[in-house]
Motif scaffolding. Structure first.
Motif, PDB file in Angstrom:
ATOM      1  N   SER A 281     -33.151  17.454  73.269  1.00  0.00           N
ATOM      2  CA  SER A 281     -33.075  16.610  74.430  1.00  0.00           C
ATOM      3  C   SER A 281     -31.963  16.941  75.010  1.00  0.00           C
ATOM      4  N   VAL A 282     -31.694  16.671  76.376  1.00  0.00           N
ATOM      5  CA  VAL A 282     -30.374  16.706  77.221  1.00  0.00           C
ATOM      6  C   VAL A 282     -29.400  15.800  76.490  1.00  0.00           C
ATOM      7  N   ILE A 283     -28.223  16.285  76.798  1.00  0.00           N
ATOM      8  CA  ILE A 283     -27.245  15.484  76.239  1.00  0.00           C
ATOM      9  C   ILE A 283     -26.776  14.215  77.209  1.00  0.00           C
ATOM     10  N   THR A 284     -26.786  12.934  76.654  1.00  0.00           N
ATOM     11  CA  THR A 284     -26.729  11.896  77.404  1.00  0.00           C
ATOM     12  C   THR A 284     -26.015  10.987  76.432  1.00  0.00           C
ATOM     13  N   SER A 285     -24.845  10.049  76.977  1.00  0.00           N
ATOM     14  CA  SER A 285     -24.367   8.926  76.053  1.00  0.00           C
ATOM     15  C   SER A 285     -25.087   7.997  75.614  1.00  0.00           C
ATOM     16  N   GLN A 286     -26.146   7.550  76.406  1.00  0.00           N
ATOM     17  CA  GLN A 286     -27.165   6.537  75.920  1.00  0.00           C
ATOM     18  C   GLN A 286     -27.754   6.979  74.676  1.00  0.00           C
ATOM     19  N   LEU A 287     -28.328   8.356  74.562  1.00  0.00           N
ATOM     20  CA  LEU A 287     -29.192   8.831  73.536  1.00  0.00           C
ATOM     21  C   LEU A 287     -28.176   8.867  72.256  1.00  0.00           C
ATOM     22  N   LEU A 288     -26.923   9.395  72.327  1.00  0.00           N
ATOM     23  CA  LEU A 288     -26.254   9.789  71.464  1.00  0.00           C
ATOM     24  C   LEU A 288     -25.629   8.353  70.662  1.00  0.00           C
ATOM     25  N   ILE A 289     -25.398   7.301  71.422  1.00  0.00           N
ATOM     26  CA  ILE A 289     -25.136   5.963  71.003  1.00  0.00           C
ATOM     27  C   ILE A 289     -26.489   5.418  70.318  1.00  0.00           C
ATOM     28  N   ASN A 290     -27.556   5.436  70.774  1.00  0.00           N
ATOM     29  CA  ASN A 290     -28.554   4.766  70.088  1.00  0.00           C
ATOM     30  C   ASN A 290     -28.860   5.638  69.028  1.00  0.00           C
TER      31      ASN A 290
END
Length: 276
Positions: free
Chosen positions: A152-161
């Motif tokens: 997946s692309v790097i997003t803060s929301q995904l990393l946090i989840n």
């Protein structure tokens, strides 16, 4: 021998330029497929070429016939198998990125760094443990295969989840390859360095361990203190400030970062934060 006897200096220069151009193209094609499944496919193709050479050398009729049939349809098979890599190469060529870095590269990397910083700051404030590993020249496919594929692309929301406690992916490391989150919940080798501070837990030891077996760098968020640390070259900078972390990410991972063989050892470079 006749070729070299009749060789003029103009022909010599032309041949040298020709060889250099081909070498440059092959080098960038290797960089393009490095760390992807294409590497394993290329090894398979090389193995088939070796079998074909052996069958030709010893005149093994049946095996040679079989290899010839495979190579007859091999070109079409290569286009089908390497379709994702070929498409990526053509896209990069169209953007002027295949043989050089563009301004778009820097802007894209800046956005990714911003997402990473946003995520680690959020996790740090809430003392949520996290481990994010960034692949560089040494491939980490061995470790991504131990986790859950994401791509997946790097997003803060995904990393946090991913790192929220009691969720399926929170335990283990996130591995970033290129410009994507390749996998989560990955298992890493723990450092066996006896001089590591006893205060450091499993995450820090895993971050140091992966930097000892290759050139990866890692960001660690402590769930005990909320401190953000950076591990690289078998060393760790604890409680690194945001400015120093951003600077280090640009230096080590950015579009203008130096190849591994040109980078000075980590402990010989000026750092922010304290070693531990």
């Amino acid at each position: 021998m006749n070729y070299f006897a009749n060789l003029t200096w103009q022909d010599t220069i032309k041949d040298i330029i020709d060889i250099l151009i081909v070498t440059y193209i092959i080098y960038h094609l290797i960089l393009l497929v490095r760390g992807t499944r294409a590497v394993q496919l290329l090894k398979g193709i090389l193995f088939l070429v070796v079998i074909w050479a052996v069958s030709t050398w010893f005149d093994l009729y049946t095996l040679k016939w079989l290899m010839n049939q495979m190579f007859t349809f091999g070109v079409l098979a290569i286009f089908i198998i390497f379709q994702p890599e070929l498409r990526r190469a053509l896209e990069q060529l169209g953007r002027g990125k295949l043989f050089g870095r563009s301004t778009a590269d820097e802007e894209e990397f800046g956005k990714e760094v911003s997402e990473i910083i946003k995520a680690v700051n959020y996790l740090s404030r809430r003392k949520i443990g996290a481990l994010i590993v960034f692949e560089r020249d040494t491939g980490l496919n061995e470790y991504t295969e131990s986790g859950i594929p994401i791509q997946s692309v790097i997003t803060s929301q995904l990393l946090i989840n991913i790192f929220i406690p009691n969720t399926p992916l929170h335990d283990g490391a996130v591995i970033v390859q290129g410009r994507k989150i390749a996998a989560a919940a990955c298992y890493l080798p723990l450092s066996e360095n006896p001089f590591i501070s006893k205060e450091l837990g499993t995450r820090h030891r895993a971050a140091i361990g992966i930097s000892e077996v290759g050139d990866a760098i890692s960001i660690i968020v402590s769930e005990e203190t909320g401190q953000i640390s950076l591990a690289i070259d078998g060393q760790v900078v604890r409680d690194i400030n945001e400015e120093s972390l951003i600077s280090k990410l640009y230096e080590e991972l950015g579009p203008n970062s130096k190849p591994a063989e040109k980078r000075a050892p980590f402990w010989k470079r000026k750092e922010g934060g304290n070693n531990g």
